[in-house]
Motif scaffolding. Structure first.
Motif, PDB file in Angstrom:
ATOM      1  N   GLN A   1       7.793 -17.729 -12.831  1.00 53.33           N
ATOM      2  CA  GLN A   1       7.841 -17.186 -11.471  1.00 53.33           C
ATOM      3  C   GLN A   1       6.462 -16.667 -11.048  1.00 53.33           C
ATOM      4  O   GLN A   1       5.704 -16.131 -11.876  1.00 53.33           O
ATOM      5  CB  GLN A   1       8.862 -16.038 -11.371  1.00 53.33           C
ATOM      6  CG  GLN A   1      10.296 -16.463 -11.566  1.00 53.33           C
ATOM      7  CD  GLN A   1      10.666 -16.608 -13.021  1.00 53.33           C
ATOM      8  OE1 GLN A   1      10.182 -15.862 -13.872  1.00 53.33           O
ATOM      9  NE2 GLN A   1      11.525 -17.574 -13.337  1.00 53.33           N
ATOM     10  N   VAL A   2       6.175 -16.808  -9.757  1.00 55.00           N
ATOM     11  CA  VAL A   2       4.963 -16.255  -9.160  1.00 55.00           C
ATOM     12  C   VAL A   2       5.378 -15.447  -7.944  1.00 55.00           C
ATOM     13  O   VAL A   2       6.106 -15.949  -7.083  1.00 55.00           O
ATOM     14  CB  VAL A   2       3.975 -17.368  -8.740  1.00 55.00           C
ATOM     15  CG1 VAL A   2       2.743 -16.761  -8.077  1.00 55.00           C
ATOM     16  CG2 VAL A   2       3.585 -18.221  -9.935  1.00 55.00           C
ATOM     17  N   SER A   3       4.949 -14.168  -7.860  1.00 56.98           N
ATOM     18  CA  SER A   3       5.367 -13.289  -6.762  1.00 56.98           C
ATOM     19  C   SER A   3       4.166 -12.530  -6.218  1.00 56.98           C
ATOM     20  O   SER A   3       3.192 -12.267  -6.941  1.00 56.98           O
ATOM     21  CB  SER A   3       6.411 -12.284  -7.246  1.00 56.98           C
ATOM     22  OG  SER A   3       7.523 -12.940  -7.816  1.00 56.98           O
ATOM     23  N   THR A   4       4.232 -12.199  -4.946  1.00 59.10           N
ATOM     24  CA  THR A   4       3.159 -11.399  -4.338  1.00 59.10           C
ATOM     25  C   THR A   4       3.355  -9.909  -4.574  1.00 59.10           C
ATOM     26  O   THR A   4       2.403  -9.141  -4.484  1.00 59.10           O
ATOM     27  CB  THR A   4       3.097 -11.653  -2.821  1.00 59.10           C
ATOM     28  OG1 THR A   4       4.351 -11.275  -2.235  1.00 59.10           O
ATOM     29  CG2 THR A   4       2.821 -13.125  -2.520  1.00 59.10           C
ATOM     30  N   ASN A   5       4.591  -9.496  -4.852  1.00 54.19           N
ATOM     31  CA  ASN A   5       4.873  -8.077  -5.067  1.00 54.19           C
ATOM     32  C   ASN A   5       5.622  -7.898  -6.373  1.00 54.19           C
ATOM     33  O   ASN A   5       6.177  -8.839  -6.939  1.00 54.19           O
ATOM     34  CB  ASN A   5       5.665  -7.501  -3.894  1.00 54.19           C
ATOM     35  CG  ASN A   5       4.857  -7.458  -2.622  1.00 54.19           C
ATOM     36  OD1 ASN A   5       4.664  -8.480  -1.980  1.00 54.19           O
ATOM     37  ND2 ASN A   5       4.348  -6.292  -2.261  1.00 54.19           N
ATOM     38  N   LYS A   6       5.719  -6.636  -6.828  1.00 54.49           N
ATOM     39  CA  LYS A   6       6.305  -6.353  -8.138  1.00 54.49           C
ATOM     40  C   LYS A   6       7.734  -5.826  -8.063  1.00 54.49           C
ATOM     41  O   LYS A   6       8.292  -5.390  -9.065  1.00 54.49           O
ATOM     42  CB  LYS A   6       5.433  -5.351  -8.894  1.00 54.49           C
ATOM     43  CG  LYS A   6       5.292  -3.994  -8.191  1.00 54.49           C
ATOM     44  CD  LYS A   6       4.407  -3.055  -8.993  1.00 54.49           C
ATOM     45  CE  LYS A   6       4.286  -1.699  -8.305  1.00 54.49           C
ATOM     46  NZ  LYS A   6       3.430  -0.778  -9.087  1.00 54.49           N
TER      47      LYS A   6
END
Length: 584
Positions: A429-434
């Motif tokens: 997975q790749v996300s901009t937020n945590k």
């Protein structure tokens, strides 16, 4: 180019041929309907067979094509059945009723409502007889109201007490690597228990035993009164299966005679004063309803609106089989905008469903209650979300055999991380937020579980507050009878969740009293419309996937498939009763 021209010509030719066939169908159906005019002859017997699915409300489409292609078949409205029995009591052409049921495709509360209507019919002085080759428990319970109950000399009665079976799937999940992540509030919230354990929890066993016993005792009391046998005797017969054949059933006074169907017909001829050489005049319940006997006629201006909420609660419009906020709120708006509507009765027959949709419907009822009195009538099932939408009524009626309560919520998410590992699939997975997120290919994280549990707790707290406000109870009092626990109508009275025991007519009468009107007629809502796609899918030769599965798997295996499918397609937090509760 020639190929395209031929293709277009073929398509047009096909449409023209279909159009001609369609018009022939209409012509044949029209001629058939004219030649089969239904009439009630003198000294007739009204025959109850109850072959179709019994729904609280089963409106028939006025579209002639629907009648021609059978869209109105296969279902019976409980309201029409009860009205037909009521009308037969004063119909001079009807001399009595013959009950001919071996199985009833409806719930116990619906069966009890029909039985109560038959009991009232007997007050007219007309007879009721019953006959079957085989009786299951619901059909015997209904038939026991008759003056005389007959059975085939080689028939049997399945009279053994109530039971239900719950299937557990925890090991299946482990073996396949496909599981459901469950987050719930309510120690009795058993809708998801089969996916958590290998066997029934003591809490679930306790609640099921409690409401089954309550419902069984209600049935026994009714049979005891009709058959002049004590409850203790009936339990003894059930324990030792002393009605398992016609001889034992007769010895133990569960029936009045073992006869063949032709001999039963002779008894009906005697009861109606028909000569043995003449044919017995019969009219089926379906035909009796079709000529308008399923309605109560009234020219009153005042109206009581009955809004039917039947089926699973979903997010969206809803239809005859599901409860959607759009359909129910629109019905409430129409009722409150009609100056002649003086009160609303909400008829609930639902296991619940979407918590969000339950809240939307609750809000619609809250707004409507500021304008009109609202009374709830509970059918077979008014549990979880079904109770959520009922709790803010002025008065709540339940049948003694209604299943209600189940005040609790849960969320489920499919997870195939183990299966992915087994077959060598890795998801990155790749996300901009945590913020906590979820993937079906990864085990649920503690952070995501915490966030989801907070959502479940918030919905549960709101549910408790709605019930506390509607029932005039403290939140702590509601919580003590909540936790997802299911109650019978009789038990719900004791717990303060229901005000009165009674049927839909009782609820309508009470609504009229609250509105201070004595002369009124009933207006049913909502009105259902079938769109073109639904009509096409409902053609007899256009079988749905569900029907094909039912035919291939068989009824028992299909129930397992349907239960798993329902859980796997849930969206959002659910206020729902157990899926796999099948009482028999």
């Amino acid at each position: 180019m020639k190929f395209l021209r031929n293709l277009v010509a073929s398509i047009f030719g096909t449409f023209i041929a279909l159009g001609v066939i369609f018009m022939l169908f209409i012509l044949i159906a029209s001629l058939a309907s004219e030649s089969e005019k239904i009439e009630i002859k003198n000294n007739s017997v009204l025959e109850l067979r109850l072959k179709g699915v019994i729904k609280d409300y089963a409106p028939k489409s006025e579209n002639p094509f629907d009648e021609i292609f059978g869209f109105n078949d296969g279902k019976m409205g409980l309201n029409e059945i009860l009205n037909a029995i009521h009308n037969a009591a004063s119909d001079t052409n009807i001399k009595g009723i013959s009950i001919r049921v071996s199985g009833i495709n409806g719930g116990i509360a619906q069966t009890q409502a029909i039985r109560n209507a038959l009991s009232e019919f007997k007050e007219s002085g007309k007879f009721i007889n019953a006959y079957a080759d085989l009786y299951d428990q619901k059909s015997y319970y209904l038939s026991s109201v008759a003056d005389s109950v007959f059975i085939n000399p080689y028939g049997a009665i399945d009279f053994k007490g109530l039971s239900t079976e719950v299937l557990y799937f925890k090991d299946v999940q482990y073996k396949t690597g496909v599981k459901l992540e469950v987050i719930r509030h309510g120690k009795y919230k058993s809708a998801v228990e089969p996916f958590l354990y290998n066997k029934m929890s003591e809490n679930n066993r306790s609640q099921i035993t409690s409401f089954l016993t309550s419902i069984w005792n209600e049935m026994l009391q009714d049979i005891s009164k009709s058959r002049n046998k004590s409850v203790e005797e009936l339990n003894y017969i059930a324990d030792d299966l002393l009605a398992r054949n016609a001889v034992l059933a007769l010895e133990n006074s569960m029936v009045d005679g073992g006869v063949y169907v032709d001999e039963y017909t002779d008894k009906l001829k005697i009861a109606t004063g028909t000569s043995s050489n003449d044919d017995l005049n019969r009219i089926t319940l379906k035909d009796y309803i079709s000529i308008g006997k399923g309605r109560k006629r009234s020219s009153a201006t005042n109206k009581i609106a009955v809004i039917y909420a039947q089926g699973e609660i979903i997010y969206g419009k809803g239809d005859e089989n599901t409860i959607g906020p759009e359909l129910i709120i629109n019905a409430l708006r129409k009722a409150t905008d009609d100056k002649n509507v003086k009160a609303i009765v909400l008829r609930v027959n639902s296991p619940g469903g979407s918590a969000l949709s339950s809240e939307l419907i609750w809000r619609g009822l809250e707004l409507a209650s500021a304008k009109l009195p609202i009374v709830v009538s509970m059918g077979n099932l008014a549990a979880s979300g079904g109770y959520y939408i009922a709790c803010n009524a002025d008065v709540i009626f339940a049948e003694p055999t209604t299943i209600t309560g189940s005040i609790g919520v849960f969320g489920v998410l499919p997870n195939i991380s183990q299966l992915a590992d087994n077959i060598g699939v890795n998801a990155e997975q790749v996300s901009t937020n945590k913020g906590a997120s979820y993937s079906v290919f990864e085990p649920m994280t503690d952070a995501f579980r915490t966030v989801t549990q907070e959502g479940v707790e918030q919905v549960y707290t709101t549910f408790l507050e709605r019930v506390a406000k509607g029932r005039g109870m403290l939140v702590a009092e509601v919580d003590s009878v909540a936790q997802g626990r299911v109650w019978s109508g009789v038990e719900a009275i004791e717990k303060g969740l229901v005000d009165k025991l009674g049927n839909l007519d009782d609820a309508i009468l009470h609504a009229a009293e609250l509105a201070e009107v004595t002369d009124y007629r009933v207006r049913n809502y909502p009105s259902y419309k079938i769109d073109f796609e639904d009509r096409i899918n409902s053609f007899p030769f256009m079988k749905s996937k569900e029907k094909l599965f039912l035919e291939e798997l068989g009824e028992e295996h299909y129930k397992i498939y349907k239960s798993i499918k329902q859980l796997s397609t849930l969206k959002g937090i659910q206020a729902r009763a157990p899926f796999m509760l099948d009482i028999n």
